[in-house]
Design a protein around this motif. Structure first.
Motif, PDB file in Angstrom:
ATOM      1  N   UNK A 148    -110.361 -41.915-105.101  1.00 46.03           N
ATOM      2  CA  UNK A 148    -110.151 -43.144-103.926  1.00 46.03           C
ATOM      3  C   UNK A 148    -111.506 -42.671-103.059  1.00 46.03           C
ATOM      4  N   UNK A 149    -111.703 -40.865-103.451  1.00 46.35           N
ATOM      5  CA  UNK A 149    -113.447 -41.229-102.569  1.00 46.35           C
ATOM      6  C   UNK A 149    -114.525 -41.196-102.635  1.00 46.35           C
ATOM      7  N   UNK A 150    -114.381 -41.798-104.074  1.00 44.62           N
ATOM      8  CA  UNK A 150    -115.648 -42.609-104.507  1.00 44.62           C
ATOM      9  C   UNK A 150    -116.376 -44.244-104.687  1.00 44.62           C
ATOM     10  N   UNK A 151    -114.191 -44.520-104.098  1.00 37.14           N
ATOM     11  CA  UNK A 151    -114.638 -46.100-103.986  1.00 37.14           C
ATOM     12  C   UNK A 151    -116.101 -46.043-101.856  1.00 37.14           C
ATOM     13  N   UNK A 152    -115.384 -44.849-101.565  1.00 37.90           N
ATOM     14  CA  UNK A 152    -115.777 -44.938 -99.967  1.00 37.90           C
ATOM     15  C   UNK A 152    -117.455 -44.379-100.246  1.00 37.90           C
ATOM     16  N   UNK A 153    -118.146 -43.145-100.952  1.00 37.27           N
ATOM     17  CA  UNK A 153    -118.689 -42.754-101.052  1.00 37.27           C
ATOM     18  C   UNK A 153    -119.196 -42.444-102.618  1.00 37.27           C
ATOM     19  N   UNK A 154    -120.016 -42.523-103.250  1.00 37.27           N
ATOM     20  CA  UNK A 154    -120.576 -41.973-104.247  1.00 37.27           C
ATOM     21  C   UNK A 154    -120.942 -39.910-104.362  1.00 37.27           C
ATOM     22  N   UNK A 155    -120.884 -39.881-103.110  1.00 38.74           N
ATOM     23  CA  UNK A 155    -121.417 -38.792-103.724  1.00 38.74           C
ATOM     24  C   UNK A 155    -119.547 -37.228-102.608  1.00 38.74           C
ATOM     25  N   UNK A 156    -119.039 -38.145-102.050  1.00 40.90           N
ATOM     26  CA  UNK A 156    -117.975 -37.386-101.494  1.00 40.90           C
ATOM     27  C   UNK A 156    -117.554 -36.451-101.858  1.00 40.90           C
ATOM     28  N   UNK A 157    -116.701 -37.212-103.331  1.00 43.45           N
ATOM     29  CA  UNK A 157    -116.148 -36.545-104.454  1.00 43.45           C
ATOM     30  C   UNK A 157    -116.723 -34.860-104.403  1.00 43.45           C
ATOM     31  N   UNK A 158    -117.588 -34.834-104.659  1.00 45.24           N
ATOM     32  CA  UNK A 158    -118.699 -33.800-104.520  1.00 45.24           C
ATOM     33  C   UNK A 158    -118.882 -32.704-104.017  1.00 45.24           C
ATOM     34  N   UNK A 159    -118.248 -32.996-102.473  1.00 41.55           N
ATOM     35  CA  UNK A 159    -118.379 -32.496-101.325  1.00 41.55           C
ATOM     36  C   UNK A 159    -117.380 -31.787-101.376  1.00 41.55           C
ATOM     37  N   UNK A 160    -116.359 -32.658-101.519  1.00 41.15           N
ATOM     38  CA  UNK A 160    -114.920 -31.907-101.121  1.00 41.15           C
ATOM     39  C   UNK A 160    -114.295 -31.176-102.781  1.00 41.15           C
ATOM     40  N   UNK A 161    -114.880 -31.661-103.796  1.00 42.49           N
ATOM     41  CA  UNK A 161    -114.978 -29.997-105.052  1.00 42.49           C
ATOM     42  C   UNK A 161    -115.798 -28.940-104.853  1.00 42.49           C
ATOM     43  N   UNK A 162    -116.734 -29.279-103.838  1.00 40.79           N
ATOM     44  CA  UNK A 162    -117.212 -27.820-104.078  1.00 40.79           C
ATOM     45  C   UNK A 162    -116.740 -27.215-102.682  1.00 40.79           C
ATOM     46  N   UNK A 163    -116.624 -27.635-101.780  1.00 39.81           N
ATOM     47  CA  UNK A 163    -115.423 -27.294-100.984  1.00 39.81           C
ATOM     48  C   UNK A 163    -114.252 -25.849-101.246  1.00 39.81           C
ATOM     49  N   UNK A 164    -113.328 -26.942-102.199  1.00 43.94           N
ATOM     50  CA  UNK A 164    -112.330 -26.256-102.973  1.00 43.94           C
ATOM     51  C   UNK A 164    -112.690 -24.810-104.213  1.00 43.94           C
ATOM     52  N   UNK A 165    -114.104 -25.723-104.654  1.00 45.26           N
ATOM     53  CA  UNK A 165    -114.357 -24.168-105.645  1.00 45.26           C
ATOM     54  C   UNK A 165    -114.794 -22.728-103.925  1.00 45.26           C
ATOM     55  N   UNK A 166    -115.699 -23.258-103.073  1.00 40.58           N
ATOM     56  CA  UNK A 166    -115.651 -22.039-102.327  1.00 40.58           C
ATOM     57  C   UNK A 166    -114.281 -21.797-101.742  1.00 40.58           C
ATOM     58  N   UNK A 167    -113.095 -22.497-101.513  1.00 42.21           N
ATOM     59  CA  UNK A 167    -111.773 -21.883-101.795  1.00 42.21           C
ATOM     60  C   UNK A 167    -111.249 -21.397-102.308  1.00 42.21           C
ATOM     61  N   UNK A 168    -111.156 -21.458-103.663  1.00 46.29           N
ATOM     62  CA  UNK A 168    -110.758 -20.240-104.802  1.00 46.29           C
ATOM     63  C   UNK A 168    -111.528 -19.449-104.764  1.00 46.29           C
ATOM     64  N   UNK A 169    -113.117 -19.254-104.582  1.00 42.29           N
ATOM     65  CA  UNK A 169    -113.443 -17.836-104.375  1.00 42.29           C
ATOM     66  C   UNK A 169    -113.202 -17.135-103.466  1.00 42.29           C
ATOM     67  N   UNK A 170    -112.657 -17.476-102.266  1.00 45.31           N
ATOM     68  CA  UNK A 170    -111.655 -17.305-101.053  1.00 45.31           C
ATOM     69  C   UNK A 170    -110.520 -16.316-101.773  1.00 45.31           C
ATOM     70  N   UNK A 171    -109.756 -17.435-102.501  1.00 42.84           N
ATOM     71  CA  UNK A 171    -108.614 -17.009-103.082  1.00 42.84           C
ATOM     72  C   UNK A 171    -108.833 -15.800-103.067  1.00 42.84           C
ATOM     73  N   UNK A 172    -109.680 -15.974-104.521  1.00 40.64           N
ATOM     74  CA  UNK A 172    -109.781 -14.917-105.898  1.00 40.64           C
ATOM     75  C   UNK A 172    -110.124 -13.839-105.061  1.00 40.64           C
ATOM     76  N   UNK A 173    -111.547 -13.852-104.247  1.00 36.25           N
ATOM     77  CA  UNK A 173    -111.146 -12.816-103.859  1.00 36.25           C
ATOM     78  C   UNK A 173    -110.747 -11.550-102.919  1.00 36.25           C
ATOM     79  N   UNK A 174    -109.434 -12.581-102.044  1.00 34.19           N
ATOM     80  CA  UNK A 174    -108.467 -11.857-101.544  1.00 34.19           C
ATOM     81  C   UNK A 174    -107.015 -11.484-101.574  1.00 34.19           C
ATOM     82  N   UNK A 175    -106.492 -12.590-102.790  1.00 35.01           N
ATOM     83  CA  UNK A 175    -105.127 -12.395-103.543  1.00 35.01           C
ATOM     84  C   UNK A 175    -105.299 -12.357-104.568  1.00 35.01           C
ATOM     85  N   UNK A 176    -105.972 -13.031-105.838  1.00 34.52           N
ATOM     86  CA  UNK A 176    -105.943 -12.951-107.093  1.00 34.52           C
ATOM     87  C   UNK A 176    -105.921 -11.928-107.228  1.00 34.52           C
ATOM     88  N   UNK A 177    -104.799 -10.525-107.768  1.00 35.62           N
ATOM     89  CA  UNK A 177    -105.143  -9.343-108.927  1.00 35.62           C
ATOM     90  C   UNK A 177    -105.648  -9.491-110.118  1.00 35.62           C
TER      91      UNK A 177
END
Length: 402
Positions: A148-177
């Motif tokens: 759906x995002x790629x239908x808007x712009x082919x580059x947009x899913x990569x930006x969203x995916x990068x944001x999720x990877x950063x969010x997972x880094x923060x989750x791993x840093x502060x929450x994941x035991x």
């Protein structure tokens, strides 16, 4: 389990986001379908080659320093990959970005080692099934969002995916035991991190042996499908990112339902070795039917038919994990990841070559299914090798008892 399942889910959603849009992104830099297939294969090969050498190193590091820091490194690698892909001005830059991220990314193997750390041998098949369900759920949500995002712009899913990877880094840093206590860690040695040596030790594990060939073939088939699905459906049915997103949503939904809900009752009916063989046979039939499909709705019908096919990987992983001791789960599952990465190197070359042979054919021609016919044959060979191995094991046990 809840902590690692959440981390894997976010990880797989971010990866799933780019599946339907990476081949079209490569197509922006190429002038023909044959060139698109070639360069997509080259970029997939670069990631797999780097991962082949990186996975056993990261697996051994996780045995020494714990699972959590290595997973954080993997999340950082994904973020670099996604943001770098979005900004890449040329195929050469995209190739380098995927090479770097492949070397840093071994999250699947480390997550499997994490589950092995906290599970009894009896729990492993079921829990690897739950882990597989998170992979599947990630592919339920990710490709649809990416399409759906790629239908808007082919580059947009990569930006969203990068944001999720950063969010997972923060989750791993502060929450994941951390899952690996200090007393079960072992010193890092380059000899164990050597991918060739790690594969040799994997084959030497008691009860595994010939299953290494089955794992290799299953991984080769899986990565051949991953590297050809989007281009295959584009060449055969004229699908775009949205249609591919929905088809991968269906694959992920089935994986989630089977591995998250049906794995336990199936394991009560059949032991892990038998379930692995039945799953491989089911998958071989599914690949043949996908290749022979003449209408796009048939792709969905085969996804629904292939129920047992989604159980094979979890069953095989539990058998391999149970064969290794508690101190070397990261090394062992890192070796499995390295084997899978080697197949990820080979698969794009095979898939791209087979697609290149049929890229000139008109929409709907059955011969465009050539990559999937190859997958069916390879998966059937893997099922035969596994069946023969388990039969020999049963005979040895019976002989010893007598």
């Amino acid at each position: 389990m809840p902590f690692i399942l959440i981390a894997v889910l976010i990880d797989m959603v971010s990866i799933g986001l780019i599946v339907p849009v990476l081949p079209p992104l490569v197509g922006l830099y190429t002038g023909s379908q044959a060139d698109q297939a070639f360069w997509f294969g080259a970029i997939s090969l670069a990631f797999g080659l780097a991962n082949f050498f990186g996975a056993p190193v990261l697996g051994a590091l996780s045995d020494r320093f714990g699972r959590r820091p290595v997973m954080l490194l993997g999340f950082a690698g994904l973020a670099i990959s996604f943001f770098g892909s979005a900004l890449a001005p040329s195929l050469a830059v995209l190739l380098v970005v995927r090479l770097v991220s492949g070397a840093m990314q071994a999250n699947a193997a480390v997550a499997q080692a994490y589950v092995a750390d906290i599970s009894t041998p009896e729990e492993k098949a079921k829990r690897f099934g739950l882990l597989g369900a998170m992979f599947g759920l990630g592919f339920v949500l990710g490709p649809v969002m990416g399409g759906l995002l790629g239908d808007i712009d082919l580059h947009l899913p990569f930006w969203v995916a990068g944001g999720l990877a950063v969010a997972n880094s923060l989750y791993g840093l502060f929450v994941l035991p951390e899952s690996l206590p200090a007393e079960r860690r072992q010193a890092f040695a380059w000899s164990r991190a050597n991918p060739v040596a790690s594969l040799r030790r994997l084959g030497a594990l008691e009860g595994v042996g010939p299953l290494v060939a089955t794992l290799a073939l299953a991984s080769l088939v899986q990565f051949t499908m991953h590297s050809t699905w989007v281009l295959y459906t584009q060449f055969k049915f004229g699908w775009g990112p949205k249609e591919n997103g929905w088809s991968l949503f269906a694959v992920g939904l089935m994986a989630t339902l089977v591995q998250g809900g049906l794995m336990r009752p199936l394991l009560k009916r059949w032991a892990a070795p038998r379930l692995a063989v039945l799953g491989l046979v089911s998958s071989a039939c599914a690949y043949a039917l996908w290749g022979a499909a003449t209408e796009d709705w048939m792709m969905y019908a085969v996804i629904g038919f292939n129920v047992l096919g989604f159980t094979a990987t979890a069953a095989l992983q539990s058998i391999v994990s149970n064969a290794a001791d508690a101190r070397s789960q990261g090394q062992t599952l890192g070796a499995v990841a390295s084997l899978q990465s080697l197949m990820a190197v080979i698969a794009p070359m095979i898939g791209a070559s087979l697609l290149g042979l049929v890229s000139h054919l008109p929409l709907g021609d059955w011969r465009i299914g050539l990559p999937f016919f190859f997958c069916a044959l390879a998966q059937a060979l893997g099922a035969f090798l596994a069946w023969r191995h388990f039969r020999a094991q049963r005979r040895a046990v019976a002989s010893a008892a007598a």
